[in-house]
Scaffold this motif. Structure first.
Motif, mmCIF file in Angstrom:
data_model
loop_
_atom_site.group_PDB
_atom_site.id
_atom_site.type_symbol
_atom_site.label_atom_id
_atom_site.label_comp_id
_atom_site.label_asym_id
_atom_site.label_seq_id
_atom_site.Cartn_x
_atom_site.Cartn_y
_atom_site.Cartn_z
ATOM 1 N N VAL A 5 49.636 73.696 95.345
ATOM 2 C CA VAL A 5 49.136 73.292 94.039
ATOM 3 C C VAL A 5 48.867 74.528 93.192
ATOM 4 N N ASP A 6 49.612 74.684 92.094
ATOM 5 C CA ASP A 6 49.444 75.839 91.207
ATOM 6 C C ASP A 6 50.157 75.539 89.896
ATOM 7 N N ASP A 7 49.551 75.911 88.775
ATOM 8 C CA ASP A 7 50.195 75.636 87.488
ATOM 9 C C ASP A 7 51.292 76.645 87.155
ATOM 10 N N SER A 8 51.378 77.735 87.913
ATOM 11 C CA SER A 8 52.400 78.755 87.680
ATOM 12 C C SER A 8 53.596 78.523 88.607
ATOM 13 N N ALA A 9 54.777 78.355 88.017
ATOM 14 C CA ALA A 9 55.986 78.178 88.825
ATOM 15 C C ALA A 9 56.248 79.408 89.689
ATOM 16 N N THR A 10 55.961 80.590 89.152
ATOM 17 C CA THR A 10 56.159 81.831 89.907
ATOM 18 C C THR A 10 55.252 81.864 91.134
ATOM 19 N N SER A 11 53.988 81.515 90.947
ATOM 20 C CA SER A 11 53.042 81.514 92.068
ATOM 21 C C SER A 11 53.424 80.476 93.110
ATOM 22 N N ARG A 12 53.890 79.317 92.657
ATOM 23 C CA ARG A 12 54.324 78.291 93.615
ATOM 24 C C ARG A 12 55.477 78.822 94.471
ATOM 25 N N GLU A 13 56.402 79.532 93.839
ATOM 26 C CA GLU A 13 57.546 80.061 94.568
ATOM 27 C C GLU A 13 57.135 81.170 95.521
ATOM 28 N N ASP B 288 49.135 70.697 88.510
ATOM 29 C CA ASP B 288 47.768 70.562 88.035
ATOM 30 C C ASP B 288 46.984 69.722 89.035
ATOM 31 N N GLY B 289 45.676 69.670 88.828
ATOM 32 C CA GLY B 289 44.834 68.974 89.781
ATOM 33 C C GLY B 289 45.076 67.483 89.867
ATOM 34 N N ARG B 290 45.354 66.848 88.741
ATOM 35 C CA ARG B 290 45.607 65.411 88.759
ATOM 36 C C ARG B 290 46.841 65.087 89.594
ATOM 37 N N GLU B 291 47.898 65.880 89.400
ATOM 38 C CA GLU B 291 49.107 65.676 90.189
ATOM 39 C C GLU B 291 48.827 65.948 91.666
ATOM 40 N N ALA B 292 47.959 66.917 91.961
ATOM 41 C CA ALA B 292 47.610 67.224 93.349
ATOM 42 C C ALA B 292 46.960 66.031 94.031
ATOM 43 N N VAL B 293 46.060 65.351 93.315
ATOM 44 C CA VAL B 293 45.392 64.170 93.881
ATOM 45 C C VAL B 293 46.418 63.098 94.230
ATOM 46 N N ASN C 30 42.107 77.608 88.494
ATOM 47 C CA ASN C 30 42.222 77.512 87.043
ATOM 48 C C ASN C 30 43.537 76.833 86.667
ATOM 49 N N MET C 31 43.488 75.525 86.371
ATOM 50 C CA MET C 31 44.680 74.744 86.041
ATOM 51 C C MET C 31 44.374 73.775 84.910
ATOM 52 N N PRO C 32 45.392 73.338 84.173
ATOM 53 C CA PRO C 32 45.186 72.356 83.104
ATOM 54 C C PRO C 32 44.995 70.948 83.666
ATOM 55 N N VAL C 33 44.655 70.022 82.785
ATOM 56 C CA VAL C 33 44.484 68.597 83.086
ATOM 57 C C VAL C 33 43.289 68.368 84.007
ATOM 58 N N MET C 34 43.347 68.906 85.205
ATOM 59 C CA MET C 34 42.239 68.845 86.163
ATOM 60 C C MET C 34 42.253 70.136 86.961
ATOM 61 N N ASN C 35 41.123 70.844 87.004
ATOM 62 C CA ASN C 35 41.117 72.120 87.720
ATOM 63 C C ASN C 35 40.999 71.919 89.232
ATOM 64 N N GLY C 36 41.062 73.026 89.958
ATOM 65 C CA GLY C 36 41.065 72.947 91.415
ATOM 66 C C GLY C 36 39.780 72.428 92.005
ATOM 67 N N ARG D 96 37.321 67.866 94.865
ATOM 68 C CA ARG D 96 36.334 66.779 94.990
ATOM 69 C C ARG D 96 37.021 65.426 95.159
ATOM 70 N N GLU D 97 38.028 65.167 94.329
ATOM 71 C CA GLU D 97 38.714 63.877 94.384
ATOM 72 C C GLU D 97 39.479 63.695 95.690
ATOM 73 N N ILE D 98 40.163 64.736 96.133
ATOM 74 C CA ILE D 98 40.943 64.637 97.373
ATOM 75 C C ILE D 98 40.035 64.395 98.565
ATOM 76 N N MET D 99 38.893 65.065 98.598
ATOM 77 C CA MET D 99 37.982 64.902 99.735
ATOM 78 C C MET D 99 37.309 63.532 99.722
ATOM 79 N N ILE D 100 37.331 62.850 98.580
ATOM 80 C CA ILE D 100 36.830 61.475 98.505
ATOM 81 C C ILE D 100 37.936 60.476 98.834
ATOM 82 N N GLU D 101 39.124 60.694 98.243
ATOM 83 C CA GLU D 101 40.216 59.727 98.353
ATOM 84 C C GLU D 101 41.086 59.916 99.590
ATOM 85 N N THR D 102 41.494 61.152 99.862
ATOM 86 C CA THR D 102 42.414 61.449 100.976
ATOM 87 C C THR D 102 41.984 62.749 101.643
#
Length: 346
Positions: A7-15, A35-40, A56-62, A67-73
């Motif tokens: 999970v990272d908003d930078s394509a370079t960092s993801r690679e 972004d964080g929403r897509e991560a969830v 530090n990401m748009p839409v929803m930060n890390g 928090r959401e992932i540890m609640i949902e999955t």
């Protein structure tokens, strides 16, 4: 084979992260999120064994995504952040409190002179965290009329039975330390010296965050500063933490011990030499065996030794080795360590 979601908003960092993990046998990158929403959503869809999470990401930060992932999955999460700004470091520490397991510095790329070492740390940490069992978190509800932390009234001082507390923690340490130190009053009468294994860039931010969430004062240790009660002294990055005659901080640039600088073994051995039986050594959650040889010195001197128990540890490594060495006086769950420290000084 460990399935990883990056999970990272930078394509370079993801690679960069994909290349690091895919070069190591045993990893399979099953997906990416920008972004964080897509991560969830991807966590629900892909059920990865472990997630690397930017802060530090748009839409929803890390932090919010954790928090959401540890609640949902519930899934093991390793924070991988490029920012050392106070705001982002505090968010990273809060993410650890929300259920993330570790925090690492994001590598800048294969041309960086530190890349190989950083890549090795990422591989070893992600691999270790993939096997950690995590628990589902409940959604937080703020009760009406809630208030901030109320400091305890100053009690009539009593002569402490001990003169110093030394603590070592590693993986899973920050939120665990917040719980232990949060149980202590503002006027806890003796000094606490702390080594937390952490990426050097985050140490100052960690100390600042810890100071903001516990009643007792927390500061970075400074060489030759006089040690005083009612304060937690956090080992600075790149230096061993110890004490010298006259109860002063002693920072040392001696070589790493078992790969750690600062090392728990150095701290415990130094405290044992200065205070003998009038000290406490606490070994908490974390991988490896750092601290065990130093804790042996406290035990041999007649000091008090405490280990965090397996059930409350994120990783039952250092404490397990110390218990097996038969140098631990008390094995306690996390929520009892702070109360035990209070009883020892009253």
């Amino acid at each position: 084979m460990h399935n990883v979601l990056i999970v990272d908003d930078s394509a370079t960092s993801r690679e960069v992260l994909r290349a690091i993990l895919c070069e190591e046998a045993g990893f399979n990158v099953v997906g990416f999120a920008k972004d964080g929403r897509e991560a969830v959503e991807k966590a629900k869809e892909l059920h990865p064994d472990v997630i690397t999470m930017d802060i530090n990401m748009p839409v929803m930060n890390g932090l919010e995504a954790t928090r959401e992932i540890m609640i949902e999955t519930p899934t093991p999460i390793v924070i991988v952040s490029a920012s050392t700004r106070v705001k982002e470091i505090e968010a990273s520490m809060e993410a650890l409190g929300a259920g993330a397991l570790a925090i690492l510095l994001k590598p800048s790329g294969p041309h960086s002179p530190q890349h190989a070492a950083m890549a090795k740390e990422i591989v070893s940490t992600v691999k270790a965290m993939a096997g950690v069992l995590v628990i589902r978190r409940r959604r937080r509800v703020t009760p009406q009329g809630s208030s901030s932390l109320v400091k305890e009234p100053v009690a009539t001082p009593q002569r402490p039975k001990i003169k110093a507390v030394s603590i070592l923690s590693s993986t899973g340490g920050p939120p665990a330390l917040a719980k232990v130190l949060g149980a202590l009053p503002t006027d806890f009468p003796i000094p606490i010296l702390l080594v937390q294994h952490m990426v050097p860039s985050f140490v100052a931010g960690f100390a600042s965050w810890l100071d903001s969430v516990v009643p007792i004062r927390v500061c970075l240790a400074c060489d030759q500063a006089r040690i005083e009660g009612s304060c937690v002294y956090v080992a600075a990055a790149g230096s061993h933490l110890g004490v010298s005659r006259g109860s002063r901080i002693r920072l040392s640039d001696d070589p790493p011990i078992d790969g750690f600088q600062p090392a728990g073994t150095h701290l415990f051995a130094s405290v044992a030499e200065e205070y003998r039986h009038e000290c406490v050594g606490v070994i908490m959650t974390g991988m490896g065996r750092d601290g065990v040889d130093g804790l042996q010195r406290i035990y041999d001197a007649g000091g008090t030794t405490i280990a965090q128990d397996e059930a409350s540890s994120v990783v039952f490594g250092m404490a397990k080795v110390a218990i097996e060495q038969k140098i631990i006086g008390s094995v306690l769950p996390l929520d009892q360590i702070g109360n035990q420290l209070k009883q020892l000084v009253c």
